[in-house]
Design a protein around this motif. Structure first.
Motif, PDB file in Angstrom:
ATOM      1  N   PRO A  85       0.827  -1.188   0.089  1.00 39.87           N
ATOM      2  CA  PRO A  85       0.111  -0.093  -0.080  1.00 39.87           C
ATOM      3  C   PRO A  85       0.885   1.240  -0.079  1.00 39.87           C
ATOM      4  N   VAL A  86       0.448   2.289  -0.738  1.00 39.47           N
ATOM      5  CA  VAL A  86       1.099   3.614  -0.884  1.00 39.47           C
ATOM      6  C   VAL A  86       0.276   4.755  -0.999  1.00 39.47           C
ATOM      7  N   ILE A  87       0.941   6.043  -0.680  1.00 34.24           N
ATOM      8  CA  ILE A  87       0.245   7.135  -0.917  1.00 34.24           C
ATOM      9  C   ILE A  87      -1.216   7.263  -0.130  1.00 34.24           C
ATOM     10  N   GLY A  88      -0.800   7.025   1.217  1.00 32.92           N
ATOM     11  CA  GLY A  88      -1.869   7.242   2.150  1.00 32.92           C
ATOM     12  C   GLY A  88      -2.908   5.646   2.373  1.00 32.92           C
ATOM     13  N   LYS A  89      -2.002   4.685   1.741  1.00 37.38           N
ATOM     14  CA  LYS A  89      -2.649   3.450   1.930  1.00 37.38           C
ATOM     15  C   LYS A  89      -3.867   3.295   0.892  1.00 37.38           C
ATOM     16  N   GLU A  90      -4.069   4.335   0.050  1.00 42.08           N
ATOM     17  CA  GLU A  90      -4.940   4.234  -1.027  1.00 42.08           C
ATOM     18  C   GLU A  90      -4.918   3.649  -2.374  1.00 42.08           C
ATOM     19  N   LYS A  91      -3.427   3.567  -2.828  1.00 47.71           N
ATOM     20  CA  LYS A  91      -2.880   2.938  -4.033  1.00 47.71           C
ATOM     21  C   LYS A  91      -2.197   1.693  -3.760  1.00 47.71           C
ATOM     22  N   PHE A  92      -1.747   0.911  -4.819  1.00 47.28           N
ATOM     23  CA  PHE A  92      -1.020  -0.239  -4.596  1.00 47.28           C
ATOM     24  C   PHE A  92       0.094  -0.463  -5.513  1.00 47.28           C
ATOM     25  N   ILE A  93       1.175  -0.727  -5.258  1.00 43.62           N
ATOM     26  CA  ILE A  93       2.312  -1.007  -5.894  1.00 43.62           C
ATOM     27  C   ILE A  93       2.884  -2.577  -5.702  1.00 43.62           C
ATOM     28  N   GLU A  94       3.753  -2.904  -6.794  1.00 40.94           N
ATOM     29  CA  GLU A  94       4.279  -4.296  -6.855  1.00 40.94           C
ATOM     30  C   GLU A  94       5.896  -4.509  -6.753  1.00 40.94           C
ATOM     31  N   ALA A  95       6.339  -5.303  -6.314  1.00 46.97           N
ATOM     32  CA  ALA A  95       7.758  -5.433  -6.206  1.00 46.97           C
ATOM     33  C   ALA A  95       7.781  -7.141  -6.384  1.00 46.97           C
ATOM     34  N   VAL A  96       8.616  -7.639  -7.330  1.00 46.30           N
ATOM     35  CA  VAL A  96       8.786  -9.200  -7.684  1.00 46.30           C
ATOM     36  C   VAL A  96      10.121  -9.487  -7.529  1.00 46.30           C
ATOM     37  N   TYR A  97      10.117 -10.693  -6.673  1.00 46.17           N
ATOM     38  CA  TYR A  97      11.156 -11.217  -6.313  1.00 46.17           C
ATOM     39  C   TYR A  97      11.114 -12.514  -7.052  1.00 46.17           C
ATOM     40  N   ILE A  98      12.743 -12.451  -7.693  1.00 51.79           N
ATOM     41  CA  ILE A  98      12.966 -13.677  -8.902  1.00 51.79           C
ATOM     42  C   ILE A  98      14.174 -14.604  -8.450  1.00 51.79           C
ATOM     43  N   PRO A  99      14.034 -15.796  -7.753  1.00 50.98           N
ATOM     44  CA  PRO A  99      15.068 -16.400  -7.399  1.00 50.98           C
ATOM     45  C   PRO A  99      15.733 -17.312  -8.504  1.00 50.98           C
ATOM     46  N   ASP A 100      16.983 -17.384  -8.629  1.00 49.89           N
ATOM     47  CA  ASP A 100      17.438 -18.217  -9.740  1.00 49.89           C
ATOM     48  C   ASP A 100      18.817 -18.878  -8.963  1.00 49.89           C
ATOM     49  N   GLU A 101      19.655 -19.601  -9.771  1.00 51.43           N
ATOM     50  CA  GLU A 101      20.482 -20.416  -9.112  1.00 51.43           C
ATOM     51  C   GLU A 101      21.647 -19.702  -8.767  1.00 51.43           C
ATOM     52  N   LYS A 102      22.280 -18.571  -9.441  1.00 48.79           N
ATOM     53  CA  LYS A 102      23.365 -17.658  -9.092  1.00 48.79           C
ATOM     54  C   LYS A 102      22.814 -16.257  -8.820  1.00 48.79           C
ATOM     55  N   ARG A 103      21.720 -16.002  -9.049  1.00 49.22           N
ATOM     56  CA  ARG A 103      21.406 -14.753  -8.754  1.00 49.22           C
ATOM     57  C   ARG A 103      19.901 -14.523  -8.347  1.00 49.22           C
ATOM     58  N   ASN A 104      19.662 -13.708  -7.306  1.00 49.80           N
ATOM     59  CA  ASN A 104      18.092 -13.538  -6.891  1.00 49.80           C
ATOM     60  C   ASN A 104      17.827 -12.035  -7.167  1.00 49.80           C
ATOM     61  N   THR A 105      16.995 -11.739  -7.938  1.00 46.18           N
ATOM     62  CA  THR A 105      16.639 -10.450  -8.427  1.00 46.18           C
ATOM     63  C   THR A 105      15.306  -9.925  -7.900  1.00 46.18           C
ATOM     64  N   LEU A 106      15.345  -8.458  -7.392  1.00 45.96           N
ATOM     65  CA  LEU A 106      14.204  -7.900  -7.178  1.00 45.96           C
ATOM     66  C   LEU A 106      13.690  -6.662  -8.111  1.00 45.96           C
ATOM     67  N   CYS A 107      12.567  -7.050  -8.764  1.00 43.93           N
ATOM     68  CA  CYS A 107      11.979  -5.962  -9.594  1.00 43.93           C
ATOM     69  C   CYS A 107      11.135  -4.976  -8.834  1.00 43.93           C
ATOM     70  N   ILE A 108      11.459  -3.588  -8.771  1.00 41.93           N
ATOM     71  CA  ILE A 108      10.728  -2.720  -7.754  1.00 41.93           C
ATOM     72  C   ILE A 108      10.185  -1.680  -8.798  1.00 41.93           C
ATOM     73  N   SER A 109       9.028  -0.980  -8.098  1.00 43.77           N
ATOM     74  CA  SER A 109       8.241   0.063  -8.814  1.00 43.77           C
ATOM     75  C   SER A 109       8.775   1.582  -8.450  1.00 43.77           C
ATOM     76  N   SER A 110       8.441   2.396  -9.301  1.00 43.84           N
ATOM     77  CA  SER A 110       8.849   3.812  -8.870  1.00 43.84           C
ATOM     78  C   SER A 110       7.829   4.843  -8.929  1.00 43.84           C
ATOM     79  N   GLN A 111       6.636   4.443  -9.646  1.00 40.41           N
ATOM     80  CA  GLN A 111       5.323   5.221  -9.734  1.00 40.41           C
ATOM     81  C   GLN A 111       4.244   4.227  -9.420  1.00 40.41           C
TER      82      GLN A 111
END
Length: 344
Positions: A85-111
Protein backbone atom coordinates in the motif's frame (compact mmCIF):
# COMPACT_ATOMS: atom_id res chain seq x y z
CA UNK A 1 -1.39 18.91 16.26
CA UNK A 2 2.24 18.77 15.07
CA UNK A 3 2.80 18.12 11.33
CA UNK A 4 5.42 15.40 11.61
CA UNK A 5 8.41 15.24 9.26
CA UNK A 6 8.78 11.89 7.49
CA UNK A 7 12.36 10.62 7.87
CA UNK A 8 12.26 7.31 6.04
CA UNK A 9 13.66 7.74 2.55
CA UNK A 10 15.68 10.83 3.40
CA UNK A 11 19.33 10.87 2.34
CA UNK A 12 22.15 11.54 4.80
CA UNK A 13 22.38 15.13 3.56
CA UNK A 14 18.66 15.69 4.06
CA UNK A 15 18.67 14.13 7.54
CA UNK A 16 21.64 16.28 8.55
CA UNK A 17 19.85 19.45 7.42
CA UNK A 18 16.72 18.42 9.35
CA UNK A 19 18.51 17.84 12.66
CA UNK A 20 20.51 21.06 12.26
CA UNK A 21 17.26 22.97 11.71
CA UNK A 22 15.98 21.45 14.96
CA UNK A 23 19.09 22.62 16.82
CA UNK A 24 20.48 19.11 17.27
CA UNK A 25 24.10 18.00 16.70
CA UNK A 26 24.96 17.53 13.01
CA UNK A 27 26.23 13.99 13.59
CA UNK A 28 22.72 12.90 14.57
CA UNK A 29 21.85 12.86 10.88
CA UNK A 30 24.24 9.96 10.33
CA UNK A 31 23.06 8.21 13.49
CA UNK A 32 19.45 8.30 12.31
CA UNK A 33 20.43 7.15 8.79
CA UNK A 34 22.29 4.15 10.18
CA UNK A 35 19.39 3.19 12.46
CA UNK A 36 16.92 3.42 9.57
CA UNK A 37 18.83 1.71 6.78
CA UNK A 38 21.51 -0.47 8.39
CA UNK A 39 19.77 -1.62 11.55
CA UNK A 40 16.13 -1.33 10.35
CA UNK A 41 15.07 0.26 13.62
CA UNK A 42 11.88 2.25 13.17
CA UNK A 43 11.13 3.11 16.80
CA UNK A 44 12.89 6.25 18.06
CA UNK A 45 12.96 4.84 21.60
CA UNK A 46 15.29 2.07 20.40
CA UNK A 47 17.87 4.46 18.87
CA UNK A 48 20.02 4.11 21.96
CA UNK A 49 23.04 6.21 20.94
CA UNK A 50 20.77 9.27 20.69
CA UNK A 51 20.05 11.13 23.94
CA UNK A 52 16.70 10.53 25.60
CA UNK A 53 15.80 14.21 25.23
CA UNK A 54 16.36 14.07 21.48
CA UNK A 55 14.51 10.78 21.13
CA UNK A 56 11.46 12.30 22.82
CA UNK A 57 11.67 15.27 20.45
CA UNK A 58 11.90 12.98 17.45
CA UNK A 59 8.88 10.99 18.64
CA UNK A 60 6.86 14.19 18.85
CA UNK A 61 8.05 15.79 15.60
CA UNK A 62 9.06 13.04 13.18
CA UNK A 63 7.65 9.84 11.70
CA UNK A 64 9.00 6.67 10.11
CA UNK A 65 6.70 5.05 7.57
CA UNK A 66 7.63 1.75 5.95
CA UNK A 67 4.54 -0.47 5.66
CA UNK A 68 4.77 -4.19 5.19
CA UNK A 69 3.34 -5.86 2.12
CA UNK A 70 -0.37 -6.74 2.33
CA UNK A 71 -0.38 -9.63 -0.14
CA UNK A 72 2.08 -12.04 -1.68
CA UNK A 73 1.54 -14.38 -4.63
CA UNK A 74 4.02 -17.22 -5.12
CA UNK A 75 4.61 -19.01 -8.42
CA UNK A 76 5.43 -22.65 -8.88
CA UNK A 77 8.85 -21.48 -10.15
CA UNK A 78 9.58 -19.65 -6.87
CA UNK A 79 8.85 -16.14 -8.12
CA UNK A 80 7.03 -13.97 -5.55
CA UNK A 81 5.01 -10.84 -6.23
CA UNK A 82 4.54 -8.54 -3.23
CA UNK A 83 1.75 -5.95 -3.08
CA UNK A 84 2.41 -2.78 -1.04
CA UNK A 85 0.00 0.00 0.00
CA UNK A 86 1.27 3.50 -0.84
CA UNK A 87 0.10 7.13 -0.93
CA UNK A 88 -1.98 7.03 2.24
CA UNK A 89 -2.64 3.32 1.74
CA UNK A 90 -5.15 4.16 -1.01
CA UNK A 91 -3.00 2.97 -3.93
CA UNK A 92 -0.97 -0.18 -4.55
CA UNK A 93 2.34 -1.07 -6.14
CA UNK A 94 4.18 -4.31 -6.84
CA UNK A 95 7.66 -5.68 -6.21
CA UNK A 96 8.64 -9.02 -7.74
CA UNK A 97 11.30 -11.30 -6.28
CA UNK A 98 12.84 -13.69 -8.84
CA UNK A 99 15.14 -16.37 -7.38
CA UNK A 100 17.57 -18.18 -9.64
CA UNK A 101 20.57 -20.44 -9.19
CA UNK A 102 23.24 -17.73 -9.25
CA UNK A 103 21.28 -14.52 -8.77
CA UNK A 104 18.21 -13.43 -6.88
CA UNK A 105 16.64 -10.34 -8.42
CA UNK A 106 14.09 -7.88 -7.08
CA UNK A 107 12.08 -5.88 -9.59
CA UNK A 108 10.82 -2.68 -7.94
CA UNK A 109 8.33 0.07 -8.80
CA UNK A 110 8.93 3.82 -8.94
CA UNK A 111 5.41 5.17 -9.60
CA UNK A 112 1.77 4.27 -9.13
CA UNK A 113 0.55 3.74 -12.67
CA UNK A 114 2.29 5.39 -15.61
CA UNK A 115 1.51 8.25 -17.98
CA UNK A 116 3.23 6.84 -21.08
CA UNK A 117 0.64 4.23 -22.15
CA UNK A 118 2.83 1.65 -23.88
CA UNK A 119 0.54 -0.69 -25.82
CA UNK A 120 1.84 -3.82 -24.12
CA UNK A 121 1.86 -2.62 -20.49
CA UNK A 122 -0.89 -3.15 -17.92
CA UNK A 123 0.51 -0.42 -15.68
CA UNK A 124 -0.01 2.10 -18.47
CA UNK A 125 -3.71 1.28 -18.52
CA UNK A 126 -3.99 2.57 -14.95
CA UNK A 127 -2.82 6.00 -16.05
CA UNK A 128 -0.53 8.04 -13.82
CA UNK A 129 -1.71 8.07 -10.19
CA UNK A 130 1.31 9.43 -8.37
CA UNK A 131 5.05 9.40 -7.80
CA UNK A 132 6.48 7.13 -5.13
CA UNK A 133 8.62 8.80 -2.48
CA UNK A 134 12.18 7.56 -1.94
CA UNK A 135 10.92 5.90 1.24
CA UNK A 136 8.24 3.98 -0.65
CA UNK A 137 10.84 2.78 -3.15
CA UNK A 138 13.55 1.92 -0.60
CA UNK A 139 10.99 0.05 1.51
CA UNK A 140 10.44 -2.48 -1.30
CA UNK A 141 14.10 -3.46 -0.94
CA UNK A 142 14.99 -2.95 2.72
CA UNK A 143 12.02 -4.87 4.11
CA UNK A 144 11.93 -7.65 1.56
CA UNK A 145 11.64 -10.97 3.47
CA UNK A 146 14.41 -12.40 1.25
CA UNK A 147 16.72 -9.39 1.66
CA UNK A 148 19.63 -11.54 2.87
CA UNK A 149 19.56 -13.59 -0.35
CA UNK A 150 19.09 -10.62 -2.68
CA UNK A 151 21.85 -10.08 -5.27
CA UNK A 152 20.36 -7.72 -7.86
CA UNK A 153 17.82 -4.90 -8.11
CA UNK A 154 16.10 -3.73 -11.28
CA UNK A 155 13.86 -0.67 -11.61
CA UNK A 156 11.51 -2.44 -14.04
CA UNK A 157 8.32 -2.54 -12.04
CA UNK A 158 5.40 -0.15 -12.18
CA UNK A 159 6.07 3.31 -13.58
CA UNK A 160 8.80 5.05 -15.56
CA UNK A 161 11.79 5.68 -13.26
CA UNK A 162 12.98 8.75 -15.13
CA UNK A 163 9.55 10.35 -14.88
CA UNK A 164 10.25 10.43 -11.12
CA UNK A 165 13.96 11.27 -11.23
CA UNK A 166 14.49 12.97 -7.87
CA UNK A 167 13.00 10.08 -5.91
CA UNK A 168 14.91 7.51 -7.98
CA UNK A 169 18.24 9.32 -7.62
CA UNK A 170 17.80 9.66 -3.84
CA UNK A 171 16.83 5.99 -3.65
CA UNK A 172 19.98 4.99 -5.54
CA UNK A 173 22.09 6.99 -3.09
CA UNK A 174 20.48 5.25 -0.11
CA UNK A 175 20.82 1.81 -1.70
CA UNK A 176 24.51 2.22 -2.56
CA UNK A 177 25.92 4.44 0.23
CA UNK A 178 27.82 3.16 3.25
CA UNK A 179 25.30 4.83 5.55
CA UNK A 180 22.49 3.07 3.67
CA UNK A 181 22.15 -0.45 2.34
CA UNK A 182 25.70 -0.41 0.93
CA UNK A 183 24.81 -2.35 -2.23
CA UNK A 184 27.15 -2.47 -5.21
CA UNK A 185 26.24 -0.15 -8.09
CA UNK A 186 27.06 -3.07 -10.39
CA UNK A 187 24.08 -4.93 -8.94
CA UNK A 188 21.50 -2.26 -9.81
CA UNK A 189 19.87 -1.60 -13.18
CA UNK A 190 17.43 1.19 -14.01
CA UNK A 191 15.14 0.61 -16.99
CA UNK A 192 13.67 3.48 -19.00
CA UNK A 193 11.66 4.10 -22.15
CA UNK A 194 14.12 6.86 -22.94
CA UNK A 195 13.40 10.09 -21.03
CA UNK A 196 16.56 11.82 -22.22
CA UNK A 197 17.10 14.65 -19.66
CA UNK A 198 16.76 12.37 -16.64
CA UNK A 199 18.68 9.59 -18.38
CA UNK A 200 21.58 11.97 -18.93
CA UNK A 201 21.51 13.00 -15.27
CA UNK A 202 21.53 9.35 -14.23
CA UNK A 203 24.52 8.58 -16.46
CA UNK A 204 26.45 11.59 -15.16
CA UNK A 205 25.74 11.09 -11.45
CA UNK A 206 25.60 7.32 -10.85
CA UNK A 207 27.53 4.21 -11.79
CA UNK A 208 24.51 1.91 -12.02
CA UNK A 209 23.58 -0.04 -15.15
CA UNK A 210 21.05 1.24 -17.68
CA UNK A 211 18.40 -0.63 -19.68
CA UNK A 212 16.50 0.96 -22.57
CA UNK A 213 13.12 -0.33 -23.73
CA UNK A 214 13.33 -0.29 -27.51
CA UNK A 215 10.90 -2.94 -28.91
CA UNK A 216 11.24 -1.75 -32.51
CA UNK A 217 14.01 -0.04 -34.49
CA UNK A 218 11.47 1.58 -36.85
CA UNK A 219 10.05 4.99 -35.99
CA UNK A 220 6.39 4.56 -36.96
CA UNK A 221 6.22 1.05 -35.55
CA UNK A 222 7.73 2.12 -32.24
CA UNK A 223 5.26 5.03 -32.02
CA UNK A 224 2.38 2.56 -32.11
CA UNK A 225 3.93 0.44 -29.38
CA UNK A 226 5.44 3.30 -27.36
CA UNK A 227 3.93 6.81 -27.74
CA UNK A 228 7.05 8.27 -26.05
CA UNK A 229 8.72 7.85 -29.45
CA UNK A 230 6.95 11.07 -30.51
CA UNK A 231 8.74 13.02 -27.74
CA UNK A 232 12.07 11.20 -27.44
CA UNK A 233 12.79 9.29 -30.67
CA UNK A 234 14.96 6.25 -30.16
CA UNK A 235 17.67 7.66 -32.44
CA UNK A 236 17.99 10.70 -30.14
CA UNK A 237 18.23 8.34 -27.17
CA UNK A 238 20.99 6.38 -28.90
CA UNK A 239 22.88 9.57 -29.83
CA UNK A 240 22.83 10.53 -26.15
CA UNK A 241 24.21 7.13 -25.14
CA UNK A 242 27.10 7.54 -27.57
CA UNK A 243 28.31 10.46 -25.46
CA UNK A 244 29.13 8.05 -22.62
CA UNK A 245 31.55 5.15 -22.23
CA UNK A 246 30.18 1.73 -21.32
CA UNK A 247 32.50 -1.07 -20.24
CA UNK A 248 32.59 -4.00 -17.86
CA UNK A 249 32.02 -1.63 -14.95
CA UNK A 250 28.86 -0.16 -16.42
CA UNK A 251 26.52 -1.88 -18.81
CA UNK A 252 23.83 -0.68 -21.18
CA UNK A 253 21.27 -3.15 -22.42
CA UNK A 254 18.20 -2.97 -24.62
CA UNK A 255 14.91 -4.60 -23.68
CA UNK A 256 13.11 -6.02 -26.71
CA UNK A 257 9.72 -7.70 -26.31
CA UNK A 258 8.93 -9.83 -29.34
CA UNK A 259 5.40 -9.51 -30.76
CA UNK A 260 4.16 -12.05 -33.29
CA UNK A 261 4.11 -10.65 -36.81
CA UNK A 262 5.03 -7.13 -35.69
CA UNK A 263 8.71 -6.81 -34.72
CA UNK A 264 10.14 -10.33 -35.11
CA UNK A 265 11.41 -10.38 -38.70
CA UNK A 266 14.86 -10.43 -40.28
CA UNK A 267 14.40 -6.81 -41.36
CA UNK A 268 14.12 -5.88 -37.68
CA UNK A 269 17.39 -7.66 -36.98
CA UNK A 270 19.09 -5.78 -39.82
CA UNK A 271 17.79 -2.40 -38.63
CA UNK A 272 18.69 -3.07 -34.99
CA UNK A 273 22.27 -3.83 -36.01
CA UNK A 274 22.34 -0.59 -38.00
CA UNK A 275 21.00 1.80 -35.35
CA UNK A 276 22.98 0.25 -32.46
CA UNK A 277 26.30 0.55 -34.28
CA UNK A 278 29.01 1.93 -32.04
CA UNK A 279 27.24 1.18 -28.76
CA UNK A 280 28.68 -1.61 -26.64
CA UNK A 281 25.55 -3.35 -25.40
CA UNK A 282 23.48 -6.46 -25.07
CA UNK A 283 19.91 -7.12 -26.19
CA UNK A 284 17.55 -8.87 -23.81
CA UNK A 285 14.82 -10.57 -25.81
CA UNK A 286 11.55 -11.23 -24.00
CA UNK A 287 8.34 -13.04 -24.75
CA UNK A 288 5.18 -10.99 -24.35
CA UNK A 289 3.29 -11.67 -21.12
CA UNK A 290 -0.39 -11.55 -22.12
CA UNK A 291 -2.61 -8.83 -20.67
CA UNK A 292 -6.44 -8.71 -20.87
CA UNK A 293 -8.05 -7.55 -24.11
CA UNK A 294 -4.78 -7.13 -26.00
CA UNK A 295 -4.39 -8.32 -29.60
CA UNK A 296 -0.63 -8.67 -29.09
CA UNK A 297 0.82 -12.17 -28.98
CA UNK A 298 4.22 -13.69 -28.37
CA UNK A 299 5.83 -15.57 -31.28
CA UNK A 300 6.67 -19.25 -30.87
CA UNK A 301 10.01 -20.41 -29.53
CA UNK A 302 11.38 -21.13 -33.01
CA UNK A 303 10.91 -17.48 -34.02
CA UNK A 304 12.34 -16.22 -30.72
CA UNK A 305 15.52 -18.25 -30.98
CA UNK A 306 15.92 -17.54 -34.69
CA UNK A 307 15.81 -13.81 -33.86
CA UNK A 308 18.40 -14.29 -31.14
CA UNK A 309 20.78 -16.26 -33.37
CA UNK A 310 20.38 -13.74 -36.20
CA UNK A 311 21.46 -10.93 -33.86
CA UNK A 312 24.43 -12.94 -32.61
CA UNK A 313 25.49 -13.76 -36.16
CA UNK A 314 25.49 -10.03 -36.87
CA UNK A 315 27.88 -9.42 -33.98
CA UNK A 316 25.48 -8.34 -31.24
CA UNK A 317 25.25 -9.92 -27.79
CA UNK A 318 21.71 -11.25 -27.34
CA UNK A 319 19.97 -13.34 -24.70
CA UNK A 320 16.43 -14.63 -24.24
CA UNK A 321 15.00 -13.84 -20.84
CA UNK A 322 13.16 -16.75 -19.26
CA UNK A 323 9.51 -16.03 -18.54
CA UNK A 324 8.85 -16.25 -14.80
CA UNK A 325 5.78 -16.15 -12.61
CA UNK A 326 3.30 -16.72 -15.43
CA UNK A 327 0.82 -18.33 -13.01
CA UNK A 328 0.69 -15.34 -10.62
CA UNK A 329 -0.34 -12.50 -12.93
CA UNK A 330 3.29 -11.83 -13.74
CA UNK A 331 2.78 -8.99 -16.21
CA UNK A 332 3.63 -5.69 -14.53
CA UNK A 333 0.57 -3.97 -13.09
CA UNK A 334 -1.75 -7.00 -13.18
CA UNK A 335 -1.92 -7.58 -9.41
CA UNK A 336 -2.22 -3.91 -8.46
CA UNK A 337 -4.94 -3.34 -11.08
CA UNK A 338 -6.91 -6.26 -9.69
CA UNK A 339 -6.58 -4.87 -6.16
CA UNK A 340 -7.64 -1.38 -7.25
CA UNK A 341 -10.72 -2.80 -8.94
CA UNK A 342 -11.65 -4.81 -5.87
CA UNK A 343 -11.48 -1.65 -3.71
CA UNK A 344 -14.05 0.20 -5.86
Amino acid sequence: MVDKVELYGKTLGELTEIVKKWGMPQYMGKQIAEWLYQHKVYDFAEMTNISKKHRVFLEENASITCPSYIQVSESVDGTKKYLYPVIGKEKFIEAVYIPDEKRNTLCISSQVGCRYACAFCMTGRQGWQGHLTPGEIVNQVANLPEIDELTNIVFMGMGEPFDNPDSVMNTLEILTSEYGLNMSKKRITVSTIGIIPAMRRFLEETGCHLAISIHSPFDEERKKLMPVQKIYPIRDVLDTLREFDFDNHRRVSFEYILFEGINDSDKHVKELVKILQGIRCRINLMRFHPIPNSPLKSPNDQVVYHFKEALINKGLMATVRTSRGMDIEAACGMLSTKKLQSEK
